[in-house]
Enzyme design. Structure first.
Site, mmCIF file in Angstrom:
data_model
loop_
_atom_site.group_PDB
_atom_site.id
_atom_site.type_symbol
_atom_site.label_atom_id
_atom_site.label_comp_id
_atom_site.label_asym_id
_atom_site.label_seq_id
_atom_site.Cartn_x
_atom_site.Cartn_y
_atom_site.Cartn_z
ATOM 1 N N SER A 182 0.838 -1.204 0.000
ATOM 2 C CA SER A 182 0.000 0.000 0.000
ATOM 3 C C SER A 182 0.867 1.247 0.000
ATOM 4 O O SER A 182 1.972 1.255 0.559
ATOM 5 C CB SER A 182 -0.860 -0.022 1.261
ATOM 6 O OG SER A 182 -1.434 1.239 1.484
ATOM 7 N N TYR A 240 -2.607 -1.002 10.842
ATOM 8 C CA TYR A 240 -2.790 -1.578 9.498
ATOM 9 C C TYR A 240 -1.573 -1.260 8.621
ATOM 10 O O TYR A 240 -0.977 -2.147 8.001
ATOM 11 C CB TYR A 240 -4.063 -1.028 8.841
ATOM 12 C CG TYR A 240 -4.049 -1.169 7.347
ATOM 13 C CD1 TYR A 240 -4.283 -2.394 6.746
ATOM 14 C CD2 TYR A 240 -3.742 -0.072 6.523
ATOM 15 C CE1 TYR A 240 -4.215 -2.536 5.363
ATOM 16 C CE2 TYR A 240 -3.680 -0.210 5.145
ATOM 17 C CZ TYR A 240 -3.914 -1.441 4.574
ATOM 18 O OH TYR A 240 -3.838 -1.576 3.218
ATOM 19 N N LYS A 254 1.686 -3.667 6.809
ATOM 20 C CA LYS A 254 2.185 -3.697 5.422
ATOM 21 C C LYS A 254 3.705 -3.492 5.405
ATOM 22 O O LYS A 254 4.430 -4.141 4.642
ATOM 23 C CB LYS A 254 1.487 -2.622 4.576
ATOM 24 C CG LYS A 254 0.013 -2.907 4.327
ATOM 25 C CD LYS A 254 -0.198 -4.179 3.504
ATOM 26 C CE LYS A 254 -1.648 -4.577 3.390
ATOM 27 N NZ LYS A 254 -1.865 -5.904 2.824
HETATM 28 N N1 UFG Z 1 -13.288 10.587 2.918
HETATM 29 C C1 UFG Z 1 -14.311 11.461 3.222
HETATM 30 N N2 UFG Z 1 -15.485 10.934 3.672
HETATM 31 C C2 UFG Z 1 -15.688 9.589 3.831
HETATM 32 C C3 UFG Z 1 -14.630 8.704 3.511
HETATM 33 C C4 UFG Z 1 -13.431 9.231 3.058
HETATM 34 O O1 UFG Z 1 -14.155 12.664 3.101
HETATM 35 O O2 UFG Z 1 -16.776 9.187 4.267
HETATM 36 C C5 UFG Z 1 -12.016 11.131 2.419
HETATM 37 C C6 UFG Z 1 -10.832 10.781 3.289
HETATM 38 O O3 UFG Z 1 -10.693 11.711 4.343
HETATM 39 C C7 UFG Z 1 -9.695 10.803 2.285
HETATM 40 C C8 UFG Z 1 -10.353 10.337 0.978
HETATM 41 O O4 UFG Z 1 -11.746 10.545 1.173
HETATM 42 O O5 UFG Z 1 -9.259 12.117 2.102
HETATM 43 C C9 UFG Z 1 -10.100 8.863 0.690
HETATM 44 O O6 UFG Z 1 -10.433 8.122 1.834
HETATM 45 P P1 UFG Z 1 -10.581 6.535 1.818
HETATM 46 O O7 UFG Z 1 -11.009 6.122 3.174
HETATM 47 O O8 UFG Z 1 -11.418 6.106 0.658
HETATM 48 O O9 UFG Z 1 -9.115 6.050 1.496
HETATM 49 P P2 UFG Z 1 -7.754 6.328 2.297
HETATM 50 O O10 UFG Z 1 -6.930 7.156 1.394
HETATM 51 O O11 UFG Z 1 -7.951 6.802 3.662
HETATM 52 O O12 UFG Z 1 -7.265 4.843 2.500
HETATM 53 C C10 UFG Z 1 -6.875 4.076 1.424
HETATM 54 C C11 UFG Z 1 -7.109 2.589 1.691
HETATM 55 C C12 UFG Z 1 -6.175 2.070 2.754
HETATM 56 C C13 UFG Z 1 -4.767 2.506 2.475
HETATM 57 C C14 UFG Z 1 -4.694 3.989 2.319
HETATM 58 C C15 UFG Z 1 -3.324 4.475 2.005
HETATM 59 O O13 UFG Z 1 -8.442 2.352 2.077
HETATM 60 O O14 UFG Z 1 -6.252 0.678 2.755
HETATM 61 O O15 UFG Z 1 -5.534 4.354 1.225
HETATM 62 O O16 UFG Z 1 -3.303 5.863 1.979
HETATM 63 F F1 UFG Z 1 -3.932 2.173 3.472
#
Ligand code: UFG
Length: 342
Positions: A127, A152, A156
């Site tokens: 990741s 998590y 990784k």
């Molecule tokens: N977000 C919102 N509202 C939500 C969900 C997410 O605004 O309800 C925002 C988050 O704050 C972030 C973006 O959307 O800015 C993406 O969020 P995600 O939860 O979809 O993804 P992440 O980037 O947090 O996480 C993903 C994977 C993980 C991995 C990570 C690495 O889900 O497994 O990328 O950065 F580790």
């Protein structure tokens, strides 16, 4: 005879799309999944798309006896793609041992069996979380690994280290670690896609469930980041593009075209999009309105990250092709089909 590839977590989101792509490229796929975050209907979906039902075994790879038994009976496996792992960042903060146990113990069992049964090839799901908030963007594979933001993320990093050490002691094992950015969307058929259990953590399933009427509104986590519109930036890659890179990685290992016995590649589009960009693009491509409100930042989120994909583009001769709009449209088509929306 077709090469037999073990896909652990093959009923999961990335695993199922990769299984389809492997079968379409004439690999024989055998899946192990404990269905802790999926359903058997995904295996039916793989069969529906490809016309071939992969052999499927339901058990937990942390169960050493079952895992050893499985490998003893399947000595013709030529390569493994190891997806099976827990992946919810927030949950890992409240239940760290669940994450360390599951993600590490299963990998130990796999590496031990690769050693015992001379299975030479492994593609590992890593990741971009290993980079934390990079100093330089886009981030390339040589960027320093930052202390993990969550248990998590730490699993990784530890997994990559465990694989490296194993390879140092056993020159017969070759590994490609693929560092994913943000996988989104669903198969073009809408027969398989992401099936989050409970309230989705990730942005895209939350958007599609909100538009489908399952959730009242989307919370946008923060509009005070140092980005053009204030919301956080990620690199959203379509799931079929991501799956294709796994098939290329497997072929590279089987044909012994890898240049080192441990290689790692960024899998992203090379393009960063903010949360508000995603909402606007979703609305434009689907004609739907996303009901959202701005709320404070989510703990543990990095401000912005997107991939330098030049190494993967050149070495794997691979490039993500699907636009953000089409990726989002495929996610919506899948949600519609799942909920019977016309
Ligand atoms: N977000 C919102 N509202 C939500 C969900 C997410 O605004 O309800 C925002 C988050 O704050 C972030 C973006 O959307 O800015 C993406 O969020 P995600 O939860 O979809 O993804 P992440 O980037 O947090 O996480 C993903 C994977 C993980 C991995 C990570 C690495 O889900 O497994 O990328 O950065 F580790």
């Amino acid at each position: 005879m077709a090469n037999k590839i073990l896909v652990t977590g093959g009923a999961g989101y990335i695993g199922s799309h990769t299984a389809v792509n492997l079968i379409e490229n004439n690999y024989e796929v055998i899946i192990v999944d404990n269905l802790s975050n999926s359903e058997e209907k995904i295996i039916d979906g793989i069969e529906k798309i490809t016309g071939i039902r992969p052999e499927f075994y339901q058990f937990d790879l942390c169960d050493i006896k079952k895992t050893n038994n499985f490998f003893a009976k399947h000595t013709d496996i030529k390569a493994i793609i190891h997806f099976a792992a827990y992946k919810a960042v927030g949950e890992s903060v409240s239940l760290p041992l669940k994450y360390y146990h599951n993600n590490i113990a299963s990998l130990i069992n796999i590496l031990q069996n690769m050693t015992d049964f001379n299975i030479p090839n492994l593609v590992f799901s890593s990741s971009c979380t290993v980079y934390g908030q990079p100093e330089k963007l886009p981030v390339n594979e040589n960027a320093p690994i930052q202390p993990a933001n969550s248990p998590y993320g730490n699993t990784k990093q530890i997994s990559e280290e465990m694989i490296k050490d194993t390879i140092l002691s056993n020159k017969n094992i070759n590994t490609i670690a693929l560092r994913y950015f943000n996988p989104i969307g669903a198969h073009k058929s809408s027969i398989i896609g992401e099936l989050p259990i409970g309230v989705p953590n990730n942005l895209i399933p939350f958007i599609t469930q909100t538009v489908a009427g399952l959730r009242k509104e989307l919370s946008v986590f923060g509009n005070d980041y140092n980005t053009p519109d204030g919301s956080a930036i990620r690199d959203y890659i379509h799931i079929e593009d991501l799956a294709e890179a796994h098939v290329i990685a497997i072929t590279r290992l089987l044909e012994q075209k890898n240049k080192q016995n441990f290689e790692y590649f960024n899998l992203g589009t090379g393009q960063g999009n903010s949360v508000l960009d995603v909402i606007n693009t979703f609305e434009k491509f689907t004609g739907k309105t996303v009901n959202y409100k701005i709320v404070p930042r989510r703990e543990g989120d990095v401000e912005q990250v997107w991939a330098d994909t030049s190494f993967a583009n050149k070495e794997l001769n691979w490039k993500a092709k699907t636009s953000l709009g089409n990726s989002l449209l495929s996610a919506w088509n899948w949600e519609k089909k799942l909920r019977g929306i016309h």
